[in-house]
Design an enzyme around this catalytic site. Sequence first.
Site, mmCIF file in Angstrom:
data_model
loop_
_atom_site.group_PDB
_atom_site.id
_atom_site.type_symbol
_atom_site.label_atom_id
_atom_site.label_comp_id
_atom_site.label_asym_id
_atom_site.label_seq_id
_atom_site.Cartn_x
_atom_site.Cartn_y
_atom_site.Cartn_z
ATOM 1 N N CYS A 132 -73.233 -2.153 -58.132
ATOM 2 C CA CYS A 132 -72.800 -2.510 -56.773
ATOM 3 C C CYS A 132 -72.181 -3.908 -56.686
ATOM 4 O O CYS A 132 -71.216 -4.100 -55.954
ATOM 5 C CB CYS A 132 -73.969 -2.396 -55.801
ATOM 6 S SG CYS A 132 -74.469 -0.687 -55.487
ATOM 7 N N ASP A 147 -37.206 -25.646 -49.301
ATOM 8 C CA ASP A 147 -35.956 -25.718 -48.554
ATOM 9 C C ASP A 147 -35.977 -27.002 -47.734
ATOM 10 O O ASP A 147 -37.037 -27.570 -47.471
ATOM 11 C CB ASP A 147 -35.843 -24.489 -47.648
ATOM 12 C CG ASP A 147 -34.606 -24.544 -46.777
ATOM 13 O OD1 ASP A 147 -33.526 -24.853 -47.308
ATOM 14 O OD2 ASP A 147 -34.729 -24.293 -45.566
ATOM 15 N N THR A 174 -33.821 -27.817 -44.486
ATOM 16 C CA THR A 174 -33.714 -27.674 -43.033
ATOM 17 C C THR A 174 -34.792 -26.737 -42.494
ATOM 18 O O THR A 174 -34.883 -25.578 -42.886
ATOM 19 C CB THR A 174 -32.327 -27.138 -42.642
ATOM 20 O OG1 THR A 174 -31.336 -27.986 -43.212
ATOM 21 C CG2 THR A 174 -32.178 -27.098 -41.132
ATOM 22 N N ASP A 195 -37.518 -21.216 -44.305
ATOM 23 C CA ASP A 195 -37.654 -20.697 -42.949
ATOM 24 C C ASP A 195 -36.459 -19.893 -42.477
ATOM 25 O O ASP A 195 -36.522 -19.218 -41.452
ATOM 26 C CB ASP A 195 -37.881 -21.860 -41.959
ATOM 27 C CG ASP A 195 -36.600 -22.619 -41.662
ATOM 28 O OD1 ASP A 195 -35.837 -22.883 -42.618
ATOM 29 O OD2 ASP A 195 -36.358 -22.936 -40.490
#
Length: 619
Positions: free
Chosen positions: A277, A319, A321, A516
């Site tokens: 288990c 990234d 910006t 983004d």
Amino acid sequence: MRTKPTTSRFFGALADHLDQILVVVAVSGLFAGFAVSWTNWPPAPQLVWAAATIPVLTALLVQAGHSMLHGDFGLDIVAALSMTVALVFGETLAANIVALMYAGGQLLEAFASGRAAKEMTALLGRVAKTAMRYRSNRLEEVPIEILSPGDRLLIRHGEVLPVDGVVFSGSALLDQSALTGEAIPIERRTSEEVLSGSTSVGTAFELKTLHRASESTYAGIVRLVEAAQRSKAPMASLADRYAIGFLFLTISLAIAAWLLSGNSRRALAVLVVATPCPLILAVPVALVSGLSRSARAGVLVKGGDVLEALSRVRVALLDKTGTVTHGSAEIVQIRSASWVPETELLRLAASLDQASNHVMAAALVAAAQKRGIALSSPIDVREDAGAGLEGQIDGKRVVIGGSGFVQNCSNEGDPRTFRLGVKPGQVVVAVAIDGVVAGIIVMADQIRSDASQAIKELRRAGVAKIILATGDRLDVATAISDRLGIDEILGDLTPEAKVEAVVAARKFGPVMMVGDGINDAPALASADAGIAMGARGAAASSEAAGVVLLVDKLAPLAQAIAIAHRTITIAKQSVIVGLGLSLVAMCFAAFGYLPPVQGALLQELIDLVVILNAMRALR
């Protein structure tokens, strides 16, 4: 006519509470067997314990059979084998204890998983169903599915925002804890963006919608949550990969103990203490706990496999910006002539820019409103698209735009006299008043205030190399990276080039990509761990990434990596401890030092210790 639905509901409820029912059956049988042992009929307790074991064994066999049909040979076969052999050999008390151990382990897993998923499932229950929309200056309650961009809504105290939008009138005091984990409410003023899923904790305000409900931040997060809850991590199947070997070892040791000693009870004792288990339950409990802990920190991890990948990251591509920077222009400096105050220069420029839909104009207006400057209405406006515009503000002729446009529209002055020291990446907005150049407003996409500290935290979390990978100009990227101490700079990258950068960085170790925008989505999908700035980023990046930052900050990323490290460590501890303790107990049982009943009790204790260890990942 009602029999079939009633029967269906009965069996549905039975299935929903099967774990609890089996535990009750096993516990009741155990105590009932001891109670009837005082009677004058010796077989009574044996029959009671056997009767309490059979329902649990039946449920286990059905589950194991279903798993084997799908090619999944799980370790629960050992539990079924130990119960069966115990019943055959007449060790019904041991069989009952194993049944209780197995049923109790299933119930504990359900409890732990339910507690661990609390923060994520809470999102699903918060989805707004209707909204109060203005129609011809009258309010009507409508389903959120029919809302369109541009609709005006009334958001009352205590209501959850149904869609993304901007504050149209009034000010909004919002509790974003369900989205970001931040306990302190934030204030948003007129024209500032607000996220769906936030709760209004202040006075009523009007909201102008930006997206449809299905396209809003909250709807996207809910879809990600549902995907995370459906996913099964490869590490959760780690126990299954060892299942056949562990099963073979268990049966071999049980047979050897029987043949060498001539005592069948030793074989049974080996099977009882081999019931695995801890291995079956502890790994998924640890992983789900880690996912929950990340969600509380404002980071949505889509599954245990992503959590494991996050724990192995050694290279980070960032990234620029919207990731290292805020992704929107802000005023850096105002340089005005001696005859006009800086605040007046900004007021006139922003007042005129209200008539333009240019992105820089909107940023300038927002910056002025943020400073509390009262704007006037422009009249007689003429715009040269992409160059600038001119119009009347409070009786003054105002011209605003690029330096060349403003100089051509002016009789006196040169905007270039104000440009000394302007850095790469900064945008200059020139202003003239009544034919005289009055100054410039310098705007730039500012570095996030937490970016430098976040990069230091990433290094402490084990990220050895940090690369700035951007589609912006190389000179702009260099100016930013010099301030942050980034190891390598890659500029002018296309989406395809970002993917190539991810592939090239793998020579240094597993790679995570943080972005983004829509242009970041391919790189996010190709990285070992894709991280999307989900609070303000594009939906495509959030869908492609394995991790979504629900708060518009970089700081939680290092925390998520630390959580991943700790969770995977705890999961591996559970595997090692579960196997190690079971193997030691099996050896004692094989040599006759651990009878079946005592072995079953010992294994129950091992189960609890290992699963509770896995639940430490919640903290």
